[in-house]
Structures are given as C-alpha cells and as structure tokens.
Design a protein around this motif. Structure first.
Motif, PDB file in Angstrom:
ATOM      1  N   LEU A   1      46.304  48.125  36.631  1.00  0.00           N
ATOM      2  CA  LEU A   1      45.185  47.177  36.744  1.00  0.00           C
ATOM      3  C   LEU A   1      44.366  47.172  37.983  1.00  0.00           C
ATOM      4  O   LEU A   1      43.185  46.973  38.058  1.00  0.00           O
ATOM      5  N   PHE A   2      44.977  47.553  38.988  1.00  0.00           N
ATOM      6  CA  PHE A   2      44.200  47.971  40.307  1.00  0.00           C
ATOM      7  C   PHE A   2      43.035  48.885  40.002  1.00  0.00           C
ATOM      8  O   PHE A   2      41.857  48.683  40.654  1.00  0.00           O
TER       9      PHE A   2
ATOM     10  N   LEU B   1      41.905  49.507  37.095  1.00  0.00           N
ATOM     11  CA  LEU B   1      40.912  48.853  36.065  1.00  0.00           C
ATOM     12  C   LEU B   1      40.013  48.094  36.625  1.00  0.00           C
ATOM     13  O   LEU B   1      38.777  47.762  36.143  1.00  0.00           O
ATOM     14  N   SER B   2      40.535  47.175  37.666  1.00  0.00           N
ATOM     15  CA  SER B   2      39.573  46.069  38.368  1.00  0.00           C
ATOM     16  C   SER B   2      38.401  46.805  38.661  1.00  0.00           C
ATOM     17  O   SER B   2      37.298  45.950  38.867  1.00  0.00           O
ATOM     18  N   GLY B   3      38.243  47.992  39.019  1.00  0.00           N
ATOM     19  CA  GLY B   3      37.143  48.453  39.447  1.00  0.00           C
ATOM     20  C   GLY B   3      36.120  48.580  38.481  1.00  0.00           C
ATOM     21  O   GLY B   3      34.697  48.670  38.749  1.00  0.00           O
TER      22      GLY B   3
ATOM     23  N   MET C   1      35.192  46.202  36.660  1.00  0.00           N
ATOM     24  CA  MET C   1      34.450  44.955  36.396  1.00  0.00           C
ATOM     25  C   MET C   1      33.403  44.830  37.566  1.00  0.00           C
ATOM     26  O   MET C   1      32.436  43.796  37.441  1.00  0.00           O
ATOM     27  N   VAL C   2      33.534  45.756  38.533  1.00  0.00           N
ATOM     28  CA  VAL C   2      32.788  45.405  39.844  1.00  0.00           C
ATOM     29  C   VAL C   2      31.643  46.424  39.853  1.00  0.00           C
ATOM     30  O   VAL C   2      31.752  47.712  39.693  1.00  0.00           O
TER      31      VAL C   2
ATOM     32  N   PRO D   1      37.769  54.334  38.150  1.00  0.00           N
ATOM     33  CA  PRO D   1      38.363  53.425  37.304  1.00  0.00           C
ATOM     34  C   PRO D   1      38.045  53.887  35.725  1.00  0.00           C
ATOM     35  O   PRO D   1      39.054  53.745  34.869  1.00  0.00           O
TER      36      PRO D   1
ATOM     37  N   THR E   1      41.152  51.909  47.448  1.00  0.00           N
ATOM     38  CA  THR E   1      41.318  50.806  48.595  1.00  0.00           C
ATOM     39  C   THR E   1      40.368  51.023  49.611  1.00  0.00           C
ATOM     40  O   THR E   1      39.751  49.859  49.980  1.00  0.00           O
TER      41      THR E   1
ATOM     42  N   ALA F   1      38.212  48.228  46.950  1.00  0.00           N
ATOM     43  CA  ALA F   1      38.957  46.958  47.228  1.00  0.00           C
ATOM     44  C   ALA F   1      38.406  46.310  48.629  1.00  0.00           C
ATOM     45  O   ALA F   1      38.062  45.187  48.695  1.00  0.00           O
TER      46      ALA F   1
ATOM     47  N   LEU G   1      34.844  45.034  48.605  1.00  0.00           N
ATOM     48  CA  LEU G   1      34.480  43.904  47.779  1.00  0.00           C
ATOM     49  C   LEU G   1      35.133  42.568  48.480  1.00  0.00           C
ATOM     50  O   LEU G   1      34.546  41.678  48.377  1.00  0.00           O
TER      51      LEU G   1
ATOM     52  N   ALA H   1      28.910  37.817  36.662  1.00  0.00           N
ATOM     53  CA  ALA H   1      30.190  37.462  36.191  1.00  0.00           C
ATOM     54  C   ALA H   1      30.349  36.316  35.175  1.00  0.00           C
ATOM     55  O   ALA H   1      30.682  36.420  33.986  1.00  0.00           O
TER      56      ALA H   1
END
Lengths: 274, 302
Positions: free
Chosen positions: A107-108, A110-112, A114-115, A150, B23, B27, B30, B285
């Motif tokens: 999921l980590f 895959l979250s990419g 969405m961004v 992703p 990361t 991440a 973001l 979104a």
C-alpha cells in the motif's frame, strides 16, 4: 445490406481524413526542415527545392543538440533501468514471500499512484538541494524513479502473483538459492510485464519538461525537450533550422514507436484500460 | 545465521532500494508540502510560521486572488472544451475503428503517434503553424479567402488555440481507451441491436455508450486531472505569464510562476507556492473522488 458498402466507405473516408489531420502537420515539419526561410514563407505547401541537409547540419554543428540528446538518453535509461530493477525486486518480495507488513509495504508503494508528484515539486526541490543534487542528472533520475516505482510495483506484483508456485518449489528442492530461483526461474517468465513497465515509464520520462525546467539550470546538463526551448529562442528568426530541430527531436521516439507500436500502445494505455 | 534470519534479510534487501526512494522522494516531500504551506519562506528555508495566512492570501488578497480565480476559471474552460472536442472526437474515431475495416491497425498507430511526442515538440510546432504572418494555418485560410487572426496573440482566441493543439496531441489516447472498451462488448449484443433495426447513430448513442461506461469513467477522470495540472503546452505556447495579458493563464503556470519566479523576476516564493499546491491537490483529489463515485454508480446502473 446495400447501405453497408456506402457506410463503410464513409467510415473509411472519415479515418483517412483523420489520418491526414494527424500526419500532414508532421510531414510539413519534416519537409520544412529542408527549406530556407524564403521557401517556407513564400510556398509553405510546396516540396523543398532540394533535400540538402543544410539546416540539420547547422543544428548539429552550431547547437548543443547532441549533448541534449545524450543527456536525455542517459537520464531516461538510468531511470527506467532503476525503476524496473528496484520495482521488480520489491514486487518479487511482495508477491512471492509471506511476511509481516507485506500488505502495508504494498500500500505504501501504491499510495504514490494517487499523488501527482509535480505538485510536490517545492519540497522535492528543497530535498534535492539538501542532498546536493540540484542541477545534477542523478537528482533528476531519482525523482523519476520515485515517480515510476508505484505503477511498476503495481503491474509487476500483479503479474508475479499469477506465476505458479510449483516452479519455485522444484527449484528450491534442487537446492537453488533464493537469488538463483528468482533470477533464473521466475524473472524470465515476468519479461512481458517488465517490458510494459519499462515502456510505460520511458515515454513520459523521455518527454518530460517540467522537472528539468525546475531542477536543471546548467546548459550542459539539459535534456532534449528542455534544450529545445533554449534553441527555439536562439534561432527564432531561422525557421528552417527550427523545423530541423523539431524534426530531429521527434525522430528518435518516432522510430522506436514505429517499430514497437503494439507495445507502446499497450504500455501507455495499460493503466487506463484494466 | 538461521534460515529464517537469512530469509528475512533477503526480503529486506529486495525491498530496501525501492522503499528508500519512495520515502525520500514521495513520502517525505508530500508531508513537507503540507507543512511548508504554513510558513513564510526566506529563500529556500521555511522561516516564520504564519498559520493560514498563505492560504488566505492566494484565495482572497491582492495581487494573488484575482490570478488564482482567473486561472481556475481557465482550467474549467480547458476541461469542458477538451471533454467536448477531444473526447467527443475520440469516441467517433473509436467507433470508426471498431468496424475493423481494412487498414484499421494502421489507423490506430497513426492516431496514437502524436501521443508519444513531447508536449514541447507539439507546442512549438503548432506555435509556428499558428504564426499570424508566416504560419501554415493562416496560409491555408488565405487559400480559401479567409484572413486569419493572430491566433495566439489575440485574447479571444489564444486559449482556444492551445486547447486545439492539446486535442490534436492527445485525441489518440481516449480514442484507444474507448476502442478497448467497445471491443469488450459481446458480438451478440451488437448483432441483436442490429437485428432490432438499430442504425449506427442509435448503436453509438444508445447501445454502445452505456456499455462503455467504465471507459468513460477513466477518460473523464484522466481528462480532469490532466486539465487541472495543465502546464507544458501553455508554457511553451504562451509563456510563464499566460500571454497575451493572462488570457491563457492556468493554475499550473500560476503555481510555477509563484514558486519559482519568471524569467524577468527570479524571485521564489515557496510559502504561497506551497499553499497553492496544497489547494490544487485537495481540489483535484476531492472533485475527482466525488466524480468517480458518481461515474461508478452510473456504470452499475446501466
């Protein structure tokens, strides 16, 4: 069924018209690359008087076209290889082993998806600056790897999960190490998915203009789309050279596309069709 | 070392490079982008915490607010126009390709060709073609006795000219998505409709259209995201300020200009830029999330 023939003819006509609309501008681009300013302005629809590659040579000799081209090749190749290698490694771990946090890791990644990473360009800029990677090809490559991982992990995990477990088992029973099982037994079977992941990422990276615009400022590091903007400004009174520049820039990807059109279309529409 | 340990180590080695890149470059940025929106910047460093002031500025204060709302309005126009022209045309082309007449594979390759070219190439090419004096478009119009406009220089036509270029560039993409959706409809369904006397128009609007709802969902969503992230084509064809006179200014350009400055003023403003980015992210979104729900429900109903 009498009307059928006439209708099909009308549809063929529509498709031909569409092909003309798509191809005519591109052929004018190529033909104008062989024209002088005078020819372009006075007779825009005519064929060039001759096909001497004067403009192309000027491009080649007077501009840094070759360097931009090499930069684009290096950045795209580096990023795509890293995406496929890292993506396959991660996908293999997620798809073929049971471990705690497996779902969370998936999921980590895959979250990419969405961004839109473009909107995070300010923190990316600051991050690269901290790492001393602003205005370097490596910095650009790392951002592209982050952008591409992703979808690559998504495609490859899905594919690797469909491979039968017996193959792996028999390799292990014969005493092959995990690494050898992966490289020699499993991954050769995943090649189609790796090709899709590679093409899906190669095209947008090759064509990208936004990230080089923000991250790269030295002329010697610029990529082809970015270099094109430099050169379109410098030669803005010399249209033959401009068309030559556009033609040469479009040439590499067009050639690859003509050879691999099926894979290109499959790769680029993949995410949208499933 | 036990076997279990070795296996854990092996899994960690497989995951490590990917996780590290994700990361550091997805991440962390973001999270930061939300944080940065609450600071006033001093160059590249977040300085003073200013609360919601950046958001307030870009939404309600001069000189930001007027540009924000104008850009948003232009993005809405772009979305609506691309839905009507690019995607409408794409649906027609897909229907024509569905017949699988001789040469249809070549036509697929042709319609998708511009899609693989960079927006920079396409943008510059059409900028030359749309040149008021020496461009191909006005030369062609002159042949049939029409005096063409300076398409990119006139406030009334500039945005339309860039939208047209976008449609030329991208039409093959939705066309092939629609085609893939249409090819999934069973032959029997189409045969049955024909036997019931449905002509092509009825087939296209009442039989196929509801059945390609999943493709339509994808096309609408991608067009929406693309329209509100629109940057490269307007940047190449109209410059960072959205010339003439902001007539082609869109959120992507405005965000870039605010964050990184223009050629004439290289001033960066990461605080207001971050606030804009966060607002754009939330807007895209939320709307695409709501839109997806509506579109998905429609898929089930039909």
């Amino acid at each position: 069924m009498k009307g059928e023939g006439a209708k099909n003819l009308a549809i063929q006509a529509l498709l031909l018209l569409n092909a003309l609309v798509m191809l005519y501008p591109l052929s004018v681009m190529v033909l104008s690359a062989f024209k002088s300013n005078n020819e372009i302005f006075a007779s825009p629809f005519a064929l060039p008087e001759n096909f001497a590659p004067v403009n192309v040579l000027r491009m080649w000799q007077e501009t840094a076209f070759l360097r931009y081209l090499l930069n684009s090749i290096m950045v795209t190749l580096g990023a795509v290889v890293a995406i496929v290698v890292f993506g396959t490694m991660a996908a293999y771990a997620i798809a073929r082993y049971r471990f705690r946090l497996s779902t969370a890791v998936f999921l980590f990644f895959l979250s990419g998806l969405m961004v839109p990473l473009k909107l995070a360009v300010i923190p990316l800029f600051i991050q690269l600056d901290r790492l001393g990677l602003i205005d370097t090809r490596l910095g650009l490559v790392l951002v592209y790897v982050a952008m591409g991982l992703p979808s690559a992990v998504f495609i490859l995990t899905g594919f690797l999960r469909t491979l039968p477990g017996e193959l792996e088992e028999s390799a292990r029973i014969e005493g092959a190490s995990e690494l050898r099982t992966m490289l020699q037994v499993m991954l050769p079977l995943a090649r189609p998915a790796m090709v899709i992941a590679a093409i899906q990422n190669a095209v947008p990276i090759w064509n990208d203009f936004f990230f080089p615009l923000v991250f790269i400022s030295s002329d010697r590091l610029k990529t082809l789309p970015q270099g094109l903007t430099v050169f379109m400004g410098e030669y803005n009174t010399d249209w033959g050279v401009l068309f030559a520049g556009l033609t040469l820039s479009a040439l590499p990807i067009t050639l690859v596309y003509v050879v691999l059109s099926r894979q290109f279309i499959a790769g680029l529409t993949q995410g949208a069709i499933k | 070392m036990t076997a279990r340990w070795r296996l854990s180590l092996w899994i960690a080695v497989l995951l490590l490079p990917g996780l590290a890149v994700m990361t550091l470059f997805v991440a962390a940025p973001l999270v930061s982008s939300f944080r940065y929106a609450f600071f006033a910047f001093d160059g590249l460093l977040p300085g003073r915490f200013v609360g919601l002031a950046n958001f307030q500025d870009v939404l309600t204060e001069a000189p930001f607010a007027a540009q924000t709302w104008r850009a948003l309005w232009h993005n809405c126009i772009v979305f609506a126009a691309l839905m009507a022209t690019q995607n409408g045309l794409a649906y027609l082309i897909a229907f024509a390709l569905l017949k699988a007449l001789p040469g249809h594979r070549v036509h697929q390759v042709i319609v998708f060709l511009p899609v693989v070219l960079s927006a920079v190439i396409v943008g510059f090419l059409w900028k030359l073609f749309l040149h008021p004096l020496f461009g191909l478009v006005n030369a062609a119009l002159a042949l049939i006795g029409i005096h063409g406009l300076p398409w990119l220089g006139d406030e009334r036509t500039a945005l339309g000219a860039i939208i047209f270029t976008n449609a030329w560039h991208w039409v093959g993409f939705p066309a092939l998505i629609f085609l893939a959706g249409m090819q999934r409809i069973s032959k029997e369904t189409l045969e049955a409709a024909r036997i019931d006397g449905a002509n092509d128009r009825v087939l296209m609007t009442q039989v196929i259209w509801p059945l390609v709802a999943p493709s339509a969902t994808v096309v609408v969503t991608l067009t929406f995201i693309g329209s509100f992230n629109w940057f490269e084509l307007p940047y190449v064809m109209a410059g960072a300020t959205g010339s003439p006179g902001g007539a082609t200014d869109v959120l992507g350009l405005y965000f870039y200009r605010t964050a990184f400055g223009t050629a004439s003023s290289g001033l960066t403003d990461f605080g207001h830029g971050s606030a804009l980015a966060v607002l754009m992210f939330l807007f895209i979104a939320v709307i695409s999330g709501l839109g997806l729900r509506v579109l998905r429900r429609r898929e089930i109903e039909v």
